[in-house]
Design a protein around this motif. Structure first.
Motif, PDB file in Angstrom:
ATOM      1  N   TYR A   3       0.811  -1.219   0.000  1.00 19.34           N
ATOM      2  CA  TYR A   3       0.000   0.000   0.000  1.00 19.34           C
ATOM      3  C   TYR A   3       0.844   1.268   0.000  1.00 19.34           C
ATOM      4  O   TYR A   3       0.329   2.363  -0.169  1.00 19.34           O
ATOM      5  N   MET A   4       2.144   1.120   0.185  1.00 22.09           N
ATOM      6  CA  MET A   4       3.000   2.301   0.193  1.00 22.09           C
ATOM      7  C   MET A   4       3.221   2.886  -1.206  1.00 22.09           C
ATOM      8  O   MET A   4       3.865   3.927  -1.342  1.00 22.09           O
ATOM      9  N   LYS A   5       2.679   2.212  -2.215  1.00 22.91           N
ATOM     10  CA  LYS A   5       2.744   2.791  -3.563  1.00 22.91           C
ATOM     11  C   LYS A   5       1.403   3.434  -3.952  1.00 22.91           C
ATOM     12  O   LYS A   5       1.259   3.926  -5.062  1.00 22.91           O
ATOM     13  N   TRP A   6       0.455   3.427  -3.009  1.00 19.32           N
ATOM     14  CA  TRP A   6      -0.855   4.028  -3.277  1.00 19.32           C
ATOM     15  C   TRP A   6      -0.865   5.501  -2.862  1.00 19.32           C
ATOM     16  O   TRP A   6      -0.434   5.844  -1.749  1.00 19.32           O
ATOM     17  N   PRO A   7      -1.382   6.372  -3.657  1.00 25.15           N
ATOM     18  CA  PRO A   7      -1.482   7.792  -3.279  1.00 25.15           C
ATOM     19  C   PRO A   7      -2.338   8.007  -2.032  1.00 25.15           C
ATOM     20  O   PRO A   7      -2.064   8.910  -1.235  1.00 25.15           O
ATOM     21  N   VAL A   8      -3.373   7.155  -1.827  1.00 25.30           N
ATOM     22  CA  VAL A   8      -4.253   7.334  -0.677  1.00 25.30           C
ATOM     23  C   VAL A   8      -3.496   7.122   0.634  1.00 25.30           C
ATOM     24  O   VAL A   8      -3.810   7.739   1.663  1.00 25.30           O
ATOM     25  N   PHE A   9      -2.483   6.244   0.612  1.00 23.81           N
ATOM     26  CA  PHE A   9      -1.672   6.010   1.814  1.00 23.81           C
ATOM     27  C   PHE A   9      -0.962   7.298   2.226  1.00 23.81           C
ATOM     28  O   PHE A   9      -0.960   7.678   3.401  1.00 23.81           O
ATOM     29  N   TYR A  10      -0.380   7.975   1.273  1.00 24.82           N
ATOM     30  CA  TYR A  10       0.354   9.204   1.579  1.00 24.82           C
ATOM     31  C   TYR A  10      -0.601  10.337   1.955  1.00 24.82           C
ATOM     32  O   TYR A  10      -0.263  11.200   2.762  1.00 24.82           O
ATOM     33  N   THR A  11      -1.801  10.315   1.397  1.00 27.36           N
ATOM     34  CA  THR A  11      -2.775  11.351   1.744  1.00 27.36           C
ATOM     35  C   THR A  11      -3.230  11.214   3.192  1.00 27.36           C
ATOM     36  O   THR A  11      -3.363  12.205   3.914  1.00 27.36           O
ATOM     37  N   LEU A  12      -3.440   9.964   3.642  1.00 26.27           N
ATOM     38  CA  LEU A  12      -3.970   9.742   4.985  1.00 26.27           C
ATOM     39  C   LEU A  12      -2.881   9.701   6.060  1.00 26.27           C
ATOM     40  O   LEU A  12      -3.150  10.038   7.222  1.00 26.27           O
ATOM     41  N   PHE A  13      -1.673   9.309   5.674  1.00 24.40           N
ATOM     42  CA  PHE A  13      -0.642   9.131   6.697  1.00 24.40           C
ATOM     43  C   PHE A  13       0.534  10.097   6.547  1.00 24.40           C
ATOM     44  O   PHE A  13       1.231  10.362   7.527  1.00 24.40           O
ATOM     45  N   HIS A  14       0.735  10.617   5.363  1.00 24.20           N
ATOM     46  CA  HIS A  14       1.817  11.582   5.148  1.00 24.20           C
ATOM     47  C   HIS A  14       1.342  12.653   4.160  1.00 24.20           C
ATOM     48  O   HIS A  14       1.889  12.788   3.063  1.00 24.20           O
ATOM     49  N   PRO A  15       0.306  13.412   4.542  1.00 21.78           N
ATOM     50  CA  PRO A  15      -0.267  14.392   3.605  1.00 21.78           C
ATOM     51  C   PRO A  15       0.702  15.525   3.300  1.00 21.78           C
ATOM     52  O   PRO A  15       1.524  15.901   4.134  1.00 21.78           O
ATOM     53  N   SER A  16       0.540  16.052   2.089  1.00 20.67           N
ATOM     54  CA  SER A  16       1.366  17.174   1.646  1.00 20.67           C
ATOM     55  C   SER A  16       0.499  18.091   0.781  1.00 20.67           C
ATOM     56  O   SER A  16      -0.115  17.638  -0.185  1.00 20.67           O
ATOM     57  N   GLY A  17       0.454  19.333   1.141  1.00 19.65           N
ATOM     58  CA  GLY A  17      -0.369  20.267   0.377  1.00 19.65           C
ATOM     59  C   GLY A  17      -1.755  20.433   0.987  1.00 19.65           C
ATOM     60  O   GLY A  17      -2.242  19.581   1.737  1.00 19.65           O
ATOM     61  N   ILE A  18      -2.379  21.548   0.657  1.00 22.05           N
ATOM     62  CA  ILE A  18      -3.688  21.881   1.236  1.00 22.05           C
ATOM     63  C   ILE A  18      -4.745  20.848   0.870  1.00 22.05           C
ATOM     64  O   ILE A  18      -5.549  20.427   1.710  1.00 22.05           O
ATOM     65  N   ALA A  19      -4.764  20.418  -0.384  1.00 15.37           N
ATOM     66  CA  ALA A  19      -5.793  19.481  -0.838  1.00 15.37           C
ATOM     67  C   ALA A  19      -5.729  18.177  -0.051  1.00 15.37           C
ATOM     68  O   ALA A  19      -6.763  17.637   0.375  1.00 15.37           O
ATOM     69  N   GLU A  20      -4.520  17.657   0.161  1.00 10.49           N
ATOM     70  CA  GLU A  20      -4.391  16.394   0.889  1.00 10.49           C
ATOM     71  C   GLU A  20      -4.751  16.567   2.359  1.00 10.49           C
ATOM     72  O   GLU A  20      -5.341  15.667   2.970  1.00 10.49           O
ATOM     73  N   PHE A  21      -4.394  17.715   2.942  1.00  7.03           N
ATOM     74  CA  PHE A  21      -4.765  17.955   4.341  1.00  7.03           C
ATOM     75  C   PHE A  21      -6.285  18.040   4.494  1.00  7.03           C
ATOM     76  O   PHE A  21      -6.851  17.539   5.471  1.00  7.03           O
ATOM     77  N   ILE A  22      -6.960  18.678   3.540  1.00  6.18           N
ATOM     78  CA  ILE A  22      -8.424  18.750   3.590  1.00  6.18           C
ATOM     79  C   ILE A  22      -9.025  17.355   3.466  1.00  6.18           C
ATOM     80  O   ILE A  22      -9.970  17.000   4.187  1.00  6.18           O
ATOM     81  N   CYS A  23      -8.468  16.558   2.578  1.00  6.82           N
ATOM     82  CA  CYS A  23      -8.947  15.182   2.409  1.00  6.82           C
ATOM     83  C   CYS A  23      -8.725  14.376   3.689  1.00  6.82           C
ATOM     84  O   CYS A  23      -9.601  13.610   4.118  1.00  6.82           O
TER      85      CYS A  23
END
Length: 364
Positions: free
Chosen positions: A129-149
């Motif tokens: 799952y470390m190659k999934w974008p959703v993993f980084y959004t939920l556990f290592h967010p970067s940027g306003i959009a990912e933080f909002i998500c």
């Protein structure tokens, strides 16, 4: 007793003849007035029928003229619309092709970055799952959009989900809500902490993955900007639309020419053709119109003549007879009675005879 007349019988005969003549003229005049009215009505009806024919013909010819040009305009406009649609379709195809060509290096780079991320995860034996974008959004967010998500998911899991489960319970108690929250925190919080612990063991993999995803995001932003710029580019020379533009310009000119011809034809119709049509219809009906006009004129003239005769005879009766006989006795029946009085020897005076007729109880 009054004014004497030398020959009363002859006088009465003349009066009777004059009254008869006057009555005949009056009857003729009454009849002639009806004839004049009928002639006038026939003339007016014929004039109206001619005007109706003129109006109908002008309307029909005008509509035919307009319909002919409108049909041509509609045909040209249909062709123009079709050509404009074809041009827009060709432009859209050109835009798509241009977007594809100008963004292809970025898309290739994105594909390569995804491949690199998958290779790094595989090389480090990191969880898939470390190659999934959703993993980084939920556990290592970067940027306003990912933080909002991230915040949205957090609120859904730790706010809406417990309350939703609580309202599904038939007999709701606050202790149940506390229990649901504790269970929610234990399950989802535990999973989150566990995944974060795993991430810590593969910190270098996560760091590289985060960097690769950021580069992918950057490329996607660049692609969007390129697409926006290309779609709004007013320079269409690169799409080879000249043939379409020439055809469209030609069709627009045809439409303008037909509209101009229509206006010219309408102006010519209003100023020339209209008068010709009116003249033709009036000329074709002139003999009948003249006949009816002459009949009306003759009827009017005859009526005028009879009116003159009636006035003359009325004055003659008043002047020569009415003053002797009285207005009430100006009729054949009373004159015969007066003659009878004279013949029986009751009197030799017309005035006395009239008096006896008016007052039979009196005697001379």
């Amino acid at each position: 007793m009054g004014m004497e007349i030398d020959n009363p019988q002859a006088f009465l005969d003349d009066a009777k003849n004059a009254i008869t003549e006057y009555q005949n003229i009056c009857n003729q005049l009454t009849s002639q007035i009806d004839v004049e009215k009928q002639s006038a009505a026939a003339l007016d009806d014929f004039r109206k029928s001619i005007q109706d024919k003129i109006d109908k013909t002008l309307k029909q010819r005008g509509e035919e003229l307009t319909e002919t040009h409108d049909k041509q305009i509609s045909q040209v406009e249909a062709s123009l619309k079709k050509k404009q649609t074809e041009r827009e379709k060709a432009r859209q195809e050109g835009v798509k092709g241009r977007i594809k060509n100008e963004t292809e290096p970025r898309r290739i780079e994105i594909t390569e970055l995804k491949r690199q991320l998958a290779a790094i995860v595989k090389k480090d034996n990191a969880p898939f799952y470390m190659k999934w974008p959703v993993f980084y959004t939920l556990f290592h967010p970067s940027g306003i959009a990912e933080f909002i998500c991230f915040l949205t998911v957090f609120i859904l899991i730790f706010a809406f989900l417990p309350w939703g489960a609580f309202f599904l319970i038939p007999k709701r108690r606050w202790i149940y809500l506390v229990g649901i929250y504790l269970l929610d925190i234990i399950i989802f919080g535990g999973v989150y902490v566990a995944i974060m612990n795993v991430s810590g063991r593969y910190a270098d993999t996560v760091r590289q993955g985060r960097d690769i995803l950021n580069r992918i995001k950057t490329n996607r932003k660049i692609i969007k900007k390129l697409e926006h710029s290309i779609r709004n580019d007013s320079d269409e020379a690169v799409y080879n639309l000249k043939s379409f533009d020439d055809d469209i310009a030609n069709l627009q000119q045809q439409r303008s020419d037909i509209i101009s011809q229509k206006q010219s034809a309408q102006n010519n119709f209003d100023t020339v053709t209209r008068n010709i049509i009116i003249d033709e219809i009036e000329t074709a009906n002139k003999p009948k119109m003249d006949e009816l006009q002459q009949a009306f004129t003759d009827a009017t003239n005859l009526k005028t003549s009879l009116e003159s005769q009636e006035r003359e005879l009325a004055l003659n009766l008043s002047k020569n007879y009415e003053q002797y006989l009285g207005k009430n006795h100006m009729n054949a029946e009373d004159i015969d009675k007066i003659k009878e009085i004279l013949e029986t020897g009751g009197t030799t005076s017309i005035i006395d005879a009239v008096t006896k007729l008016d007052h039979p109880e009196k005697e001379e």
